[in-house]
Design an enzyme around this catalytic site. Structure first.
Site, short mmCIF file in Angstrom:
data_model
loop_
_atom_site.label_atom_id
_atom_site.label_comp_id
_atom_site.label_asym_id
_atom_site.label_seq_id
_atom_site.Cartn_x
_atom_site.Cartn_y
_atom_site.Cartn_z
N SER A 162 0.77 -1.32 -0.44
CA SER A 162 0.07 0.04 -0.35
C SER A 162 0.86 1.36 0.07
CB SER A 162 -1.18 -0.12 1.04
OG SER A 162 -1.57 -1.10 1.01
N LYS A 174 0.51 3.21 -3.26
CA LYS A 174 -0.87 4.46 -3.23
C LYS A 174 -0.49 5.74 -3.39
CE LYS A 174 -3.09 0.33 -0.80
NZ LYS A 174 -4.47 0.29 0.38
N TYR A 215 -4.25 -3.86 -10.51
CA TYR A 215 -3.94 -2.89 -8.90
C TYR A 215 -3.08 -4.53 -8.02
CZ TYR A 215 -5.19 -2.61 -4.12
OH TYR A 215 -5.69 -1.89 -2.54
N TYR A 262 -4.15 3.78 7.96
CA TYR A 262 -5.49 3.27 7.76
C TYR A 262 -6.28 2.82 8.74
CZ TYR A 262 -2.51 -0.39 5.25
OH TYR A 262 -1.79 -1.30 4.47
N VAL A 267 1.42 -3.64 4.03
CA VAL A 267 1.27 -4.10 5.13
C VAL A 267 3.06 -5.36 4.79
CG1 VAL A 267 -1.15 -5.21 4.93
CG2 VAL A 267 0.38 -5.86 3.72
#
Length: 310
Positions: free
Chosen positions: A70, A73, A195, A246, A264
């Site tokens: 992530s 992103k 993705y 998160y 992660v």
């Protein structure tokens, strides 16, 4: 406490942090829902700092590639925001979610509009929109990371991508659910492939610190060209601060005081606007999906240097 001066380098501070982390018990557990990540040593640790001119300092496993997950992103958000500007915010929000990163619950209440670009649903929307504009969102991201890091060998990890594809039912559900609201433009299988490839990119702390430095330079890339306006860079940093870790973003802001984005795979990037960008990696995660040693190391960094946005 050691407060940074203009004549100091980051190296001795990183070495001190690494020594402290080595003595710290309870390092968390690697992500086990992606089998390719579960085998990583939770005691591995690396940290790098990239200054605005590209000078990099590092300690531990800072040259060891790991699955960015992530963390990527941040870069897809920047690449899409550079292309479409504020139109993006009609399709994804800018508020903390307060729910797990892969939650389906809020989407139904909010008519298929994800709460922010860093939860999985929001990242899927951003990747979808970048895919529409480029025809190869994951490839566009990889080219950007290679250019900013100066590392032409960065690549997708096919094992990780295959592992995510095989265990990607929740992301597929998110994609199809948003498509039912008209918030996904590409076929969901195409989007998922993009993705999962995006998340599988393997990079080191040095690579990701260098790649994140454009945000410390207020939107200026390594070659001196502008990717984002100063205002857009501020926006990305703000969303990193409020949504980047998160549903632990408030605690991260409290402890670290920097815009940050975790993954992660155990990586976290962080930005000191006008000064430097950082990346720390340790695969052991807490219950919210953030690197235990990574958060602790960034906490110590801002305490020792006095560098934060507050």
């Amino acid at each position: 406490m050691v407060i940074m001066t203009s004549s100091m380098t980051f190296q001795p501070i990183l070495e001190r942090i690494a020594e402290e982390i080595e003595r710290t018990p309870g390092r968390g557990r690697p992500a086990d829902y992606i089998p390719a990540l579960a085998a990583r040593d939770p005691h591995a640790f690396g940290m790098a700092v990239a200054e605005l001119d590209g000078t990099v300092y590092g300690v531990g496993d800072w040259r060891e590639p790991f699955s960015a997950q992530s963390v990527t992103k941040v870069f897809t958000l920047a690449l899409d925001l550079a292309r479409e500007g504020d139109e993006l915010w009609e399709h994804v929000g800018r508020e903390p979610s307060g729910n797990p990163f892969n939650s389906l619950v809020q989407l139904e209440y909010e008519n298929g509009i994800p709460r922010n670009p860093f939860i999985n649903a929001g990242a899927l929307v951003v990747t979808d929109r970048l895919q529409t504009r480029t025809g190869d969102a994951a490839g566009e991201l990889l080219r950007f990371l290679r250019a900013e890091s100066g590392n032409p060998d960065l690549d997708f990890d096919q094992e990780v991508a295959a592992s995510e594809t095989a265990h990607g039912d929740r992301n597929a559900a998110l994609g199809h659910f948003m498509a039912s609201y008209g918030n996904i433009g590409n076929p969901v299988p195409v989007l998922l492939d993009q993705y999962f490839r995006q998340c599988s990119i393997a990079a080191s702390c040095a690579d990701l610190a260098l790649a994140t430095a454009f945000l410390a330079r207020h939107g200026i890339r390594a070659d001196g060209t502008r990717l984002l306006s100063r205002s857009q860079a501020k926006q990305v940093n703000a969303i990193m601060l409020t949504c980047g870790t998160y549903d632990a973003a408030g605690d991260f802001a409290y402890r670290v005081g920097l815009p940050g984005k975790s993954g992660v795979g155990g990586g976290i990037v962080a930005v000191v606007p006008g000064r430097c960008a950082l990346c720390v990696w340790s695969p052991g995660l807490d219950e919210r999906g953030n690197s235990v040693a990574g958060v602790a190391a960034l906490d110590r960094f801002t305490t020792l240097t006095g560098l934060s946005v507050f």
